[in-house]
Design an enzyme around this catalytic site. Structure first.
Site, PDB file in Angstrom:
ATOM      1  CG  ASP B 160       2.580 -14.718  11.486  1.00  0.00           C
ATOM      2  OD1 ASP B 160       1.811 -13.733  11.395  1.00  0.00           O
ATOM      3  OD2 ASP B 160       3.318 -15.087  10.556  1.00  0.00           O
ATOM      4  CG  ASN B 182       0.173  -8.172  25.688  1.00  0.00           C
ATOM      5  OD1 ASN B 182       1.134  -7.416  25.625  1.00  0.00           O
ATOM      6  ND2 ASN B 182      -1.079  -7.765  25.482  1.00  0.00           N
ATOM      7  NE  ARG B 205      -6.760  -2.961  -0.251  1.00  0.00           N
ATOM      8  CZ  ARG B 205      -5.812  -2.449  -1.019  1.00  0.00           C
ATOM      9  NH1 ARG B 205      -5.937  -1.216  -1.486  1.00  0.00           N
ATOM     10  NH2 ARG B 205      -4.742  -3.142  -1.333  1.00  0.00           N
ATOM     11  CE  LYS B 206      -6.030   0.205   7.891  1.00  0.00           C
ATOM     12  NZ  LYS B 206      -6.033   1.382   8.803  1.00  0.00           N
TER      13      LYS B 206
END
Lengths: 292, 292
Positions: B160, B182, B205-206
Protein backbone atom coordinates in the site's frame (compact mmCIF):
# COMPACT_ATOMS: atom_id res chain seq x y z
CA UNK A 1 4.98 -35.31 14.52
CA UNK A 2 1.68 -33.78 13.54
CA UNK A 3 -0.22 -36.58 15.26
CA UNK A 4 1.60 -36.10 18.54
CA UNK A 5 1.09 -32.38 18.15
CA UNK A 6 -2.66 -32.86 17.78
CA UNK A 7 -2.72 -35.05 20.82
CA UNK A 8 -0.94 -32.40 22.83
CA UNK A 9 -3.03 -29.53 21.49
CA UNK A 10 -6.27 -31.34 22.26
CA UNK A 11 -5.32 -31.67 25.91
CA UNK A 12 -7.96 -29.67 27.83
CA UNK A 13 -6.66 -26.31 28.90
CA UNK A 14 -3.62 -26.23 26.65
CA UNK A 15 -5.25 -23.89 24.18
CA UNK A 16 -7.26 -21.81 26.59
CA UNK A 17 -6.27 -18.28 27.57
CA UNK A 18 -6.74 -16.34 30.75
CA UNK A 19 -10.45 -17.04 30.78
CA UNK A 20 -10.03 -20.71 30.14
CA UNK A 21 -6.72 -21.88 31.58
CA UNK A 22 -3.04 -21.81 30.67
CA UNK A 23 -1.85 -20.15 27.46
CA UNK A 24 -0.44 -22.17 24.54
CA UNK A 25 3.03 -21.19 25.61
CA UNK A 26 2.63 -22.18 29.23
CA UNK A 27 4.09 -25.63 28.62
CA UNK A 28 6.84 -24.64 26.25
CA UNK A 29 10.38 -25.07 27.48
CA UNK A 30 11.98 -22.69 24.92
CA UNK A 31 13.95 -19.71 26.23
CA UNK A 32 11.71 -16.67 26.67
CA UNK A 33 12.27 -13.75 24.28
CA UNK A 34 14.77 -11.28 25.65
CA UNK A 35 13.72 -8.53 28.01
CA UNK A 36 10.19 -9.80 28.61
CA UNK A 37 9.05 -11.48 31.77
CA UNK A 38 7.15 -14.75 31.81
CA UNK A 39 4.02 -12.86 32.85
CA UNK A 40 4.15 -10.64 29.77
CA UNK A 41 4.76 -13.59 27.44
CA UNK A 42 1.68 -15.36 28.75
CA UNK A 43 -0.57 -12.34 28.75
CA UNK A 44 -3.88 -12.53 26.90
CA UNK A 45 -4.07 -9.20 25.10
CA UNK A 46 -7.71 -9.44 24.08
CA UNK A 47 -8.88 -8.25 27.48
CA UNK A 48 -9.58 -4.60 28.45
CA UNK A 49 -6.63 -2.47 29.49
CA UNK A 50 -6.38 1.18 30.64
CA UNK A 51 -5.81 2.42 27.06
CA UNK A 52 -9.24 1.26 25.94
CA UNK A 53 -11.72 4.06 25.32
CA UNK A 54 -15.28 4.15 26.59
CA UNK A 55 -16.55 3.08 23.16
CA UNK A 56 -14.15 0.14 23.10
CA UNK A 57 -15.24 -1.05 26.54
CA UNK A 58 -18.91 -0.67 25.66
CA UNK A 59 -18.73 -2.75 22.51
CA UNK A 60 -16.53 -5.31 24.30
CA UNK A 61 -19.15 -5.62 27.06
CA UNK A 62 -21.86 -6.07 24.43
CA UNK A 63 -20.02 -8.99 22.89
CA UNK A 64 -19.27 -10.49 26.31
CA UNK A 65 -22.99 -10.28 27.02
CA UNK A 66 -23.67 -12.14 23.76
CA UNK A 67 -21.15 -14.75 24.86
CA UNK A 68 -23.08 -15.66 27.99
CA UNK A 69 -25.36 -18.11 26.16
CA UNK A 70 -22.41 -19.68 24.34
CA UNK A 71 -23.38 -18.45 20.86
CA UNK A 72 -20.31 -16.16 20.76
CA UNK A 73 -16.93 -16.88 22.26
CA UNK A 74 -14.10 -14.48 22.98
CA UNK A 75 -10.80 -15.54 21.39
CA UNK A 76 -7.69 -15.13 23.55
CA UNK A 77 -4.70 -13.56 21.81
CA UNK A 78 -0.96 -13.63 22.52
CA UNK A 79 2.12 -11.81 21.30
CA UNK A 80 4.35 -14.81 21.04
CA UNK A 81 4.23 -18.21 19.41
CA UNK A 82 6.70 -20.97 20.08
CA UNK A 83 9.60 -21.32 17.66
CA UNK A 84 8.77 -25.03 17.68
CA UNK A 85 5.83 -24.16 15.45
CA UNK A 86 8.34 -23.16 12.80
CA UNK A 87 9.30 -26.78 12.33
CA UNK A 88 5.66 -27.62 11.69
CA UNK A 89 5.28 -24.78 9.18
CA UNK A 90 8.37 -26.00 7.33
CA UNK A 91 6.44 -29.11 6.34
CA UNK A 92 4.34 -26.94 4.05
CA UNK A 93 7.14 -24.67 2.83
CA UNK A 94 10.24 -26.87 2.68
CA UNK A 95 12.00 -24.60 0.18
CA UNK A 96 11.64 -21.42 2.24
CA UNK A 97 14.82 -19.59 3.22
CA UNK A 98 15.74 -20.54 6.81
CA UNK A 99 15.37 -17.87 9.50
CA UNK A 100 18.10 -17.29 12.09
CA UNK A 101 17.36 -18.62 15.56
CA UNK A 102 18.12 -15.21 17.05
CA UNK A 103 15.45 -13.55 14.90
CA UNK A 104 12.92 -16.21 15.77
CA UNK A 105 13.49 -15.76 19.48
CA UNK A 106 12.56 -12.10 19.06
CA UNK A 107 9.53 -12.72 16.88
CA UNK A 108 6.16 -11.23 17.78
CA UNK A 109 2.77 -11.52 16.18
CA UNK A 110 2.59 -8.38 14.03
CA UNK A 111 -0.79 -7.01 15.23
CA UNK A 112 0.48 -7.37 18.83
CA UNK A 113 3.91 -5.89 18.22
CA UNK A 114 3.23 -2.34 19.42
CA UNK A 115 2.98 -1.45 23.06
CA UNK A 116 -0.32 -1.06 24.89
CA UNK A 117 -2.53 1.70 23.54
CA UNK A 118 -0.20 2.77 20.73
CA UNK A 119 -1.07 0.27 18.02
CA UNK A 120 -3.76 -2.34 17.51
CA UNK A 121 -6.03 -2.73 20.52
CA UNK A 122 -8.46 -5.43 19.57
CA UNK A 123 -10.49 -8.39 20.67
CA UNK A 124 -12.08 -11.05 18.49
CA UNK A 125 -15.24 -13.04 19.04
CA UNK A 126 -16.40 -16.05 17.08
CA UNK A 127 -19.86 -17.47 16.49
CA UNK A 128 -19.53 -21.16 15.65
CA UNK A 129 -23.20 -21.52 14.69
CA UNK A 130 -23.23 -18.65 12.22
CA UNK A 131 -19.63 -19.06 11.00
CA UNK A 132 -18.86 -15.45 11.81
CA UNK A 133 -15.92 -13.71 13.45
CA UNK A 134 -16.15 -10.15 14.75
CA UNK A 135 -13.20 -7.98 15.72
CA UNK A 136 -13.52 -4.81 17.76
CA UNK A 137 -10.60 -2.51 17.01
CA UNK A 138 -9.24 0.69 18.48
CA UNK A 139 -6.48 1.93 16.19
CA UNK A 140 -3.80 3.76 18.18
CA UNK A 141 -1.68 6.80 17.25
CA UNK A 142 1.18 4.70 15.87
CA UNK A 143 -1.03 3.44 13.03
CA UNK A 144 -1.24 6.76 11.20
CA UNK A 145 -1.36 7.09 7.44
CA UNK A 146 -2.52 10.52 6.31
CA UNK A 147 -2.63 12.80 9.37
CA UNK A 148 -5.49 11.95 11.71
CA UNK A 149 -6.42 8.68 9.99
CA UNK A 150 -5.39 5.04 10.05
CA UNK A 151 -2.90 3.82 7.45
CA UNK A 152 -4.47 1.61 4.75
CA UNK A 153 -1.97 -1.10 5.71
CA UNK A 154 -3.18 -1.04 9.32
CA UNK A 155 -6.75 -1.58 8.15
CA UNK A 156 -5.58 -4.34 5.81
CA UNK A 157 -3.71 -5.98 8.69
CA UNK A 158 -6.77 -6.28 10.89
CA UNK A 159 -8.99 -7.32 7.99
CA UNK A 160 -6.48 -10.04 7.10
CA UNK A 161 -6.32 -11.18 10.73
CA UNK A 162 -10.09 -11.25 11.20
CA UNK A 163 -11.07 -12.98 7.99
CA UNK A 164 -8.12 -15.34 8.46
CA UNK A 165 -9.41 -16.27 11.88
CA UNK A 166 -12.93 -16.74 10.50
CA UNK A 167 -11.62 -19.02 7.75
CA UNK A 168 -9.48 -21.08 10.11
CA UNK A 169 -12.22 -21.55 12.70
CA UNK A 170 -14.95 -22.44 10.26
CA UNK A 171 -13.18 -23.97 7.29
CA UNK A 172 -9.99 -25.52 8.62
CA UNK A 173 -6.35 -24.69 7.93
CA UNK A 174 -5.85 -21.88 5.43
CA UNK A 175 -3.27 -19.70 3.77
CA UNK A 176 -4.39 -16.42 2.21
CA UNK A 177 -4.39 -16.52 -1.59
CA UNK A 178 -6.10 -13.20 -2.32
CA UNK A 179 -7.14 -10.17 -0.32
CA UNK A 180 -9.32 -7.57 -2.02
CA UNK A 181 -10.23 -4.43 -0.08
CA UNK A 182 -12.45 -1.53 -1.04
CA UNK A 183 -11.66 1.51 1.07
CA UNK A 184 -14.79 3.67 1.28
CA UNK A 185 -13.87 6.19 3.98
CA UNK A 186 -10.74 6.84 6.01
CA UNK A 187 -10.94 5.70 9.66
CA UNK A 188 -10.14 8.41 12.23
CA UNK A 189 -7.15 7.65 14.43
CA UNK A 190 -8.05 6.28 17.89
CA UNK A 191 -11.69 5.64 16.96
CA UNK A 192 -13.33 2.25 17.47
CA UNK A 193 -14.61 0.13 14.59
CA UNK A 194 -16.09 -3.33 14.25
CA UNK A 195 -14.85 -5.76 11.61
CA UNK A 196 -17.54 -8.33 10.76
CA UNK A 197 -16.44 -11.36 8.78
CA UNK A 198 -18.34 -14.38 7.56
CA UNK A 199 -17.41 -17.56 5.74
CA UNK A 200 -19.37 -17.42 2.49
CA UNK A 201 -18.52 -20.81 1.01
CA UNK A 202 -16.01 -23.61 0.72
CA UNK A 203 -15.26 -25.06 -2.70
CA UNK A 204 -12.89 -27.99 -2.41
CA UNK A 205 -9.72 -26.52 -0.95
CA UNK A 206 -10.80 -22.91 -1.51
CA UNK A 207 -12.44 -20.86 1.19
CA UNK A 208 -14.24 -17.56 0.56
CA UNK A 209 -14.69 -15.11 3.40
CA UNK A 210 -16.09 -11.60 3.22
CA UNK A 211 -16.10 -8.78 5.71
CA UNK A 212 -16.90 -5.16 6.33
CA UNK A 213 -15.54 -2.50 8.65
CA UNK A 214 -18.17 -0.34 10.34
CA UNK A 215 -18.44 2.28 13.05
CA UNK A 216 -19.72 1.09 16.42
CA UNK A 217 -23.17 2.58 15.71
CA UNK A 218 -23.17 0.79 12.31
CA UNK A 219 -23.98 4.07 10.56
CA UNK A 220 -20.65 4.42 8.77
CA UNK A 221 -19.21 1.81 6.41
CA UNK A 222 -15.44 2.27 6.20
CA UNK A 223 -14.30 -0.71 4.15
CA UNK A 224 -15.42 -3.95 2.56
CA UNK A 225 -13.24 -6.89 1.70
CA UNK A 226 -13.18 -10.41 0.35
CA UNK A 227 -10.52 -12.99 0.99
CA UNK A 228 -9.87 -16.22 -0.85
CA UNK A 229 -7.82 -18.77 1.01
CA UNK A 230 -6.60 -22.25 0.26
CA UNK A 231 -6.18 -25.27 2.41
CA UNK A 232 -2.60 -26.60 2.22
CA UNK A 233 -3.69 -30.23 2.60
CA UNK A 234 -3.65 -33.17 0.16
CA UNK A 235 -5.27 -32.57 -3.21
CA UNK A 236 -7.94 -34.74 -4.72
CA UNK A 237 -9.73 -35.53 -1.48
CA UNK A 238 -13.33 -36.68 -1.54
CA UNK A 239 -15.70 -33.83 -0.94
CA UNK A 240 -19.39 -33.19 -1.11
CA UNK A 241 -21.35 -30.12 -0.21
CA UNK A 242 -24.00 -29.19 2.28
CA UNK A 243 -26.12 -26.09 1.90
CA UNK A 244 -26.40 -24.57 5.33
CA UNK A 245 -28.98 -22.06 6.56
CA UNK A 246 -27.66 -18.51 6.29
CA UNK A 247 -27.25 -16.69 9.57
CA UNK A 248 -26.94 -12.94 9.65
CA UNK A 249 -25.51 -10.83 6.89
CA UNK A 250 -22.82 -8.25 6.36
CA UNK A 251 -25.09 -5.33 5.58
CA UNK A 252 -25.93 -4.26 2.06
CA UNK A 253 -23.95 -4.39 -1.15
CA UNK A 254 -23.37 -1.53 -3.56
CA UNK A 255 -26.86 -1.94 -5.00
CA UNK A 256 -28.49 -1.76 -1.60
CA UNK A 257 -29.36 -5.46 -1.54
CA UNK A 258 -28.71 -7.67 1.47
CA UNK A 259 -25.48 -9.62 1.13
CA UNK A 260 -26.34 -13.30 1.62
CA UNK A 261 -24.00 -15.83 0.12
CA UNK A 262 -24.76 -19.51 -0.41
CA UNK A 263 -22.94 -21.44 2.20
CA UNK A 264 -21.44 -24.85 1.49
CA UNK A 265 -19.20 -26.94 3.63
CA UNK A 266 -16.93 -29.70 2.43
CA UNK A 267 -17.10 -33.10 4.12
CA UNK A 268 -14.04 -35.25 3.97
CA UNK A 269 -12.68 -38.68 4.77
CA UNK A 270 -11.40 -39.44 8.23
CA UNK A 271 -7.71 -39.04 7.41
CA UNK A 272 -8.32 -35.65 5.87
CA UNK A 273 -10.48 -34.66 8.80
CA UNK A 274 -7.67 -35.53 11.15
CA UNK A 275 -5.18 -33.59 9.06
CA UNK A 276 -7.51 -30.62 8.82
CA UNK A 277 -8.10 -30.65 12.54
CA UNK A 278 -4.34 -30.59 13.08
CA UNK A 279 -3.83 -27.70 10.74
CA UNK A 280 -6.84 -25.85 12.00
CA UNK A 281 -5.49 -25.79 15.51
CA UNK A 282 -2.00 -25.19 14.27
CA UNK A 283 -2.82 -22.18 12.15
CA UNK A 284 -5.06 -20.77 14.81
CA UNK A 285 -2.18 -20.94 17.24
CA UNK A 286 0.02 -19.25 14.66
CA UNK A 287 -2.45 -16.40 14.55
CA UNK A 288 -2.10 -15.93 18.28
CA UNK A 289 -5.43 -17.34 19.31
CA UNK A 290 -7.03 -20.41 20.80
CA UNK A 291 -9.84 -22.70 19.80
CA UNK A 292 -10.81 -22.87 23.49
CA UNK B 1 -4.67 28.26 2.89
CA UNK B 2 -3.70 25.75 0.26
CA UNK B 3 -2.07 28.43 -1.84
CA UNK B 4 0.09 29.64 1.02
CA UNK B 5 0.89 26.04 1.81
CA UNK B 6 2.07 25.47 -1.75
CA UNK B 7 4.22 28.52 -1.56
CA UNK B 8 5.83 27.30 1.63
CA UNK B 9 6.27 23.75 0.42
CA UNK B 10 7.91 24.88 -2.78
CA UNK B 11 10.59 26.71 -0.84
CA UNK B 12 13.87 24.98 -1.76
CA UNK B 13 15.03 22.67 0.97
CA UNK B 14 11.77 22.49 2.88
CA UNK B 15 10.92 19.09 1.49
CA UNK B 16 14.39 17.68 1.30
CA UNK B 17 15.68 15.10 3.76
CA UNK B 18 19.15 14.40 5.07
CA UNK B 19 20.57 14.15 1.58
CA UNK B 20 18.93 17.31 0.40
CA UNK B 21 18.50 19.68 3.35
CA UNK B 22 16.19 20.13 6.30
CA UNK B 23 13.28 17.76 6.90
CA UNK B 24 9.65 18.83 6.44
CA UNK B 25 9.35 19.20 10.18
CA UNK B 26 12.40 21.38 10.58
CA UNK B 27 10.41 24.61 10.38
CA UNK B 28 7.42 23.51 12.43
CA UNK B 29 6.90 25.24 15.74
CA UNK B 30 4.62 22.56 17.23
CA UNK B 31 5.72 20.80 20.42
CA UNK B 32 7.76 17.71 19.66
CA UNK B 33 6.13 14.34 20.43
CA UNK B 34 6.83 13.24 23.97
CA UNK B 35 10.00 11.38 24.85
CA UNK B 36 11.71 11.86 21.48
CA UNK B 37 14.57 14.22 20.90
CA UNK B 38 14.63 16.68 18.04
CA UNK B 39 17.32 14.59 16.37
CA UNK B 40 15.07 11.52 16.33
CA UNK B 41 12.08 13.48 15.01
CA UNK B 42 14.11 14.80 12.09
CA UNK B 43 15.80 11.52 11.24
CA UNK B 44 15.55 10.22 7.71
CA UNK B 45 14.85 6.50 8.19
CA UNK B 46 15.45 5.47 4.61
CA UNK B 47 19.21 5.38 5.12
CA UNK B 48 21.23 2.29 6.17
CA UNK B 49 21.41 1.50 9.88
CA UNK B 50 23.21 -1.29 11.81
CA UNK B 51 20.17 -3.58 11.62
CA UNK B 52 20.35 -3.80 7.84
CA UNK B 53 21.53 -7.15 6.53
CA UNK B 54 24.18 -7.64 3.87
CA UNK B 55 21.47 -8.28 1.25
CA UNK B 56 19.69 -5.07 2.23
CA UNK B 57 22.85 -2.99 1.94
CA UNK B 58 23.76 -4.56 -1.39
CA UNK B 59 20.41 -3.81 -3.01
CA UNK B 60 20.42 -0.31 -1.47
CA UNK B 61 23.85 0.34 -2.99
CA UNK B 62 22.62 -0.91 -6.36
CA UNK B 63 19.77 1.59 -6.34
CA UNK B 64 22.07 4.39 -5.15
CA UNK B 65 24.31 3.54 -8.09
CA UNK B 66 21.31 3.83 -10.41
CA UNK B 67 20.56 7.19 -8.82
CA UNK B 68 23.90 8.69 -9.84
CA UNK B 69 22.68 9.64 -13.32
CA UNK B 70 19.45 11.10 -11.92
CA UNK B 71 17.14 8.47 -13.41
CA UNK B 72 16.30 7.14 -9.94
CA UNK B 73 15.98 9.18 -6.77
CA UNK B 74 15.99 8.00 -3.18
CA UNK B 75 12.95 9.17 -1.21
CA UNK B 76 13.61 10.35 2.35
CA UNK B 77 11.20 9.04 4.97
CA UNK B 78 10.21 10.28 8.42
CA UNK B 79 8.27 8.96 11.40
CA UNK B 80 6.36 12.10 12.16
CA UNK B 81 4.17 14.53 10.27
CA UNK B 82 3.05 17.85 11.61
CA UNK B 83 -0.38 17.98 13.23
CA UNK B 84 -0.92 21.11 11.12
CA UNK B 85 -1.38 18.78 8.17
CA UNK B 86 -4.52 17.50 9.87
CA UNK B 87 -6.23 20.81 9.20
CA UNK B 88 -5.44 20.42 5.53
CA UNK B 89 -6.77 16.84 5.45
CA UNK B 90 -10.01 18.03 7.07
CA UNK B 91 -10.80 19.97 3.91
CA UNK B 92 -11.35 16.65 2.17
CA UNK B 93 -13.08 14.85 5.05
CA UNK B 94 -15.07 17.53 6.87
CA UNK B 95 -17.46 15.01 8.45
CA UNK B 96 -14.73 12.83 9.99
CA UNK B 97 -14.79 12.34 13.75
CA UNK B 98 -12.27 14.74 15.36
CA UNK B 99 -9.13 13.25 16.89
CA UNK B 100 -7.90 14.35 20.32
CA UNK B 101 -4.90 16.66 20.31
CA UNK B 102 -3.08 14.35 22.72
CA UNK B 103 -3.40 11.41 20.32
CA UNK B 104 -2.21 13.49 17.40
CA UNK B 105 0.88 14.62 19.27
CA UNK B 106 1.82 10.94 19.68
CA UNK B 107 1.05 9.96 16.09
CA UNK B 108 3.64 8.12 14.00
CA UNK B 109 3.62 6.97 10.42
CA UNK B 110 2.57 3.31 10.74
CA UNK B 111 5.40 1.70 8.69
CA UNK B 112 7.91 3.66 10.83
CA UNK B 113 6.26 2.95 14.18
CA UNK B 114 8.47 0.06 15.29
CA UNK B 115 11.99 0.55 16.55
CA UNK B 116 15.08 0.08 14.42
CA UNK B 117 15.50 -3.44 13.09
CA UNK B 118 12.33 -4.87 14.61
CA UNK B 119 9.73 -3.86 12.07
CA UNK B 120 9.79 -2.37 8.58
CA UNK B 121 13.29 -1.46 7.42
CA UNK B 122 12.82 0.02 4.00
CA UNK B 123 13.93 2.57 1.47
CA UNK B 124 12.06 3.76 -1.59
CA UNK B 125 13.40 4.96 -4.91
CA UNK B 126 11.45 6.65 -7.67
CA UNK B 127 12.06 6.86 -11.40
CA UNK B 128 10.29 9.93 -12.76
CA UNK B 129 10.91 8.99 -16.39
CA UNK B 130 9.49 5.49 -16.15
CA UNK B 131 6.80 6.29 -13.55
CA UNK B 132 8.05 3.55 -11.28
CA UNK B 133 8.66 3.31 -7.55
CA UNK B 134 10.74 0.56 -6.00
CA UNK B 135 10.86 -0.29 -2.32
CA UNK B 136 13.55 -2.46 -0.77
CA UNK B 137 12.21 -4.06 2.39
CA UNK B 138 13.71 -6.05 5.23
CA UNK B 139 10.83 -7.34 7.36
CA UNK B 140 11.89 -7.58 11.01
CA UNK B 141 10.92 -10.13 13.70
CA UNK B 142 7.98 -8.07 14.97
CA UNK B 143 6.15 -8.55 11.67
CA UNK B 144 5.46 -12.23 12.13
CA UNK B 145 2.31 -13.96 10.93
CA UNK B 146 2.67 -17.74 10.84
CA UNK B 147 5.93 -18.68 12.57
CA UNK B 148 8.97 -17.74 10.52
CA UNK B 149 7.08 -15.68 7.93
CA UNK B 150 5.79 -12.14 7.50
CA UNK B 151 2.17 -11.41 8.37
CA UNK B 152 -0.04 -10.80 5.34
CA UNK B 153 -0.94 -7.42 6.81
CA UNK B 154 2.72 -6.43 6.94
CA UNK B 155 3.10 -7.24 3.25
CA UNK B 156 -0.11 -5.35 2.49
CA UNK B 157 1.20 -2.36 4.43
CA UNK B 158 4.34 -2.03 2.36
CA UNK B 159 2.52 -2.72 -0.89
CA UNK B 160 0.00 0.00 0.00
CA UNK B 161 2.81 2.41 0.88
CA UNK B 162 4.82 1.72 -2.27
CA UNK B 163 2.02 1.84 -4.81
CA UNK B 164 0.59 4.84 -2.96
CA UNK B 165 3.89 6.63 -3.33
CA UNK B 166 4.08 5.67 -7.01
CA UNK B 167 0.58 7.03 -7.61
CA UNK B 168 1.23 10.28 -5.74
CA UNK B 169 4.55 10.98 -7.47
CA UNK B 170 3.37 10.21 -10.96
CA UNK B 171 -0.35 10.93 -10.92
CA UNK B 172 -0.90 13.59 -8.29
CA UNK B 173 -2.85 13.47 -5.03
CA UNK B 174 -4.57 10.17 -4.38
CA UNK B 175 -6.60 8.22 -1.87
CA UNK B 176 -6.70 4.42 -2.11
CA UNK B 177 -10.04 3.10 -3.37
CA UNK B 178 -9.15 -0.56 -3.87
CA UNK B 179 -6.21 -2.79 -3.01
CA UNK B 180 -6.14 -6.28 -4.48
CA UNK B 181 -3.30 -8.59 -3.49
CA UNK B 182 -2.48 -12.10 -4.66
CA UNK B 183 -0.22 -13.84 -2.18
CA UNK B 184 1.82 -16.48 -4.03
CA UNK B 185 4.40 -17.52 -1.42
CA UNK B 186 4.99 -16.56 2.20
CA UNK B 187 7.96 -14.24 2.78
CA UNK B 188 10.53 -15.52 5.31
CA UNK B 189 11.00 -13.29 8.35
CA UNK B 190 14.06 -10.99 8.16
CA UNK B 191 14.63 -11.66 4.46
CA UNK B 192 14.95 -8.85 1.92
CA UNK B 193 12.46 -8.32 -0.89
CA UNK B 194 11.95 -5.72 -3.59
CA UNK B 195 8.53 -4.21 -4.26
CA UNK B 196 8.31 -2.89 -7.82
CA UNK B 197 5.38 -0.64 -8.64
CA UNK B 198 4.40 1.13 -11.80
CA UNK B 199 1.65 3.55 -12.76
CA UNK B 200 -0.31 1.75 -15.46
CA UNK B 201 -2.77 4.44 -16.45
CA UNK B 202 -4.76 7.48 -15.42
CA UNK B 203 -8.40 7.70 -16.40
CA UNK B 204 -9.84 11.03 -15.33
CA UNK B 205 -9.57 11.04 -11.55
CA UNK B 206 -8.75 7.33 -11.33
CA UNK B 207 -5.21 6.05 -11.13
CA UNK B 208 -4.22 2.43 -11.67
CA UNK B 209 -0.97 1.16 -10.23
CA UNK B 210 0.32 -2.41 -10.19
CA UNK B 211 3.19 -4.01 -8.36
CA UNK B 212 4.95 -7.21 -7.51
CA UNK B 213 7.05 -8.39 -4.59
CA UNK B 214 10.17 -10.35 -5.54
CA UNK B 215 13.27 -11.76 -3.93
CA UNK B 216 16.47 -9.76 -4.42
CA UNK B 217 17.68 -12.21 -7.09
CA UNK B 218 14.29 -11.87 -8.86
CA UNK B 219 13.90 -15.65 -8.89
CA UNK B 220 11.01 -15.80 -6.43
CA UNK B 221 7.71 -14.00 -6.91
CA UNK B 222 6.04 -13.56 -3.52
CA UNK B 223 3.03 -11.37 -4.30
CA UNK B 224 1.33 -9.34 -6.98
CA UNK B 225 -1.07 -6.48 -6.45
CA UNK B 226 -3.13 -3.82 -8.14
CA UNK B 227 -4.33 -0.61 -6.58
CA UNK B 228 -6.98 1.77 -7.80
CA UNK B 229 -6.85 5.24 -6.38
CA UNK B 230 -8.83 8.41 -6.88
CA UNK B 231 -7.84 12.00 -6.93
CA UNK B 232 -9.85 14.04 -4.38
CA UNK B 233 -9.84 17.15 -6.55
CA UNK B 234 -12.65 18.93 -8.38
CA UNK B 235 -14.77 16.79 -10.70
CA UNK B 236 -15.36 17.51 -14.36
CA UNK B 237 -11.93 18.94 -15.07
CA UNK B 238 -10.70 19.17 -18.62
CA UNK B 239 -8.50 16.25 -19.48
CA UNK B 240 -7.00 14.69 -22.56
CA UNK B 241 -4.71 11.75 -22.84
CA UNK B 242 -1.21 11.13 -24.05
CA UNK B 243 0.07 7.66 -24.80
CA UNK B 244 3.55 7.49 -23.39
CA UNK B 245 6.31 5.06 -24.29
CA UNK B 246 6.35 2.12 -21.89
CA UNK B 247 9.48 1.80 -19.79
CA UNK B 248 10.29 -1.45 -18.09
CA UNK B 249 7.76 -3.99 -16.96
CA UNK B 250 6.77 -5.88 -13.86
CA UNK B 251 7.81 -9.31 -15.06
CA UNK B 252 5.41 -11.79 -16.59
CA UNK B 253 1.75 -12.43 -15.98
CA UNK B 254 0.16 -15.77 -15.22
CA UNK B 255 0.31 -16.76 -18.87
CA UNK B 256 4.00 -16.02 -19.11
CA UNK B 257 3.47 -12.86 -21.17
CA UNK B 258 5.24 -9.60 -20.41
CA UNK B 259 3.07 -7.20 -18.42
CA UNK B 260 2.94 -3.93 -20.35
CA UNK B 261 0.04 -1.62 -19.68
CA UNK B 262 -0.99 1.27 -21.89
CA UNK B 263 0.07 4.40 -20.16
CA UNK B 264 -1.97 7.57 -20.35
CA UNK B 265 -1.52 10.78 -18.50
CA UNK B 266 -4.14 13.45 -17.96
CA UNK B 267 -3.36 17.05 -18.89
CA UNK B 268 -5.26 19.71 -17.08
CA UNK B 269 -5.92 23.43 -16.87
CA UNK B 270 -3.64 25.64 -14.84
CA UNK B 271 -5.89 25.88 -11.77
CA UNK B 272 -6.22 22.14 -11.57
CA UNK B 273 -2.50 21.76 -12.06
CA UNK B 274 -1.89 24.09 -9.17
CA UNK B 275 -4.37 22.22 -6.98
CA UNK B 276 -2.89 18.89 -7.97
CA UNK B 277 0.61 20.11 -7.26
CA UNK B 278 -0.53 21.19 -3.81
CA UNK B 279 -2.13 17.87 -3.08
CA UNK B 280 0.70 15.90 -4.57
CA UNK B 281 3.20 17.48 -2.24
CA UNK B 282 0.76 17.36 0.61
CA UNK B 283 -0.04 13.68 0.33
CA UNK B 284 3.56 12.83 -0.24
CA UNK B 285 4.39 14.57 3.00
CA UNK B 286 1.58 12.64 4.69
CA UNK B 287 3.22 9.44 3.54
CA UNK B 288 6.42 10.48 5.24
CA UNK B 289 8.42 11.34 2.17
CA UNK B 290 9.68 14.27 0.19
CA UNK B 291 9.56 15.24 -3.45
CA UNK B 292 13.10 16.53 -3.05
Amino acid sequence: MLRSCVSRLRTPGVLCGRLGGASPLARDSRPLPRSYSSEVVHMDHSLPNPSWSKDMRLIFDQFMKKSEDGSWKRLPSYKFTSSKRLEEVKIFFPDAKPVKEESLSQARLFPRSLEEGLGFEYAMFHNHVENRTACILQGGPYLQGIPGFLHGGAIATMIDSTVGMCAVLTGGAVMTANLNINFRRPIPLCSVVVINSQLDKIEGRKLFVSCNVQSVDEKTLYSEATKHSWNPGPAGRNTKSLVLPQHGNLGKDRNGEERKGTQTQGLSNSRWQQSTRTLRIFFFRCLGGSVG
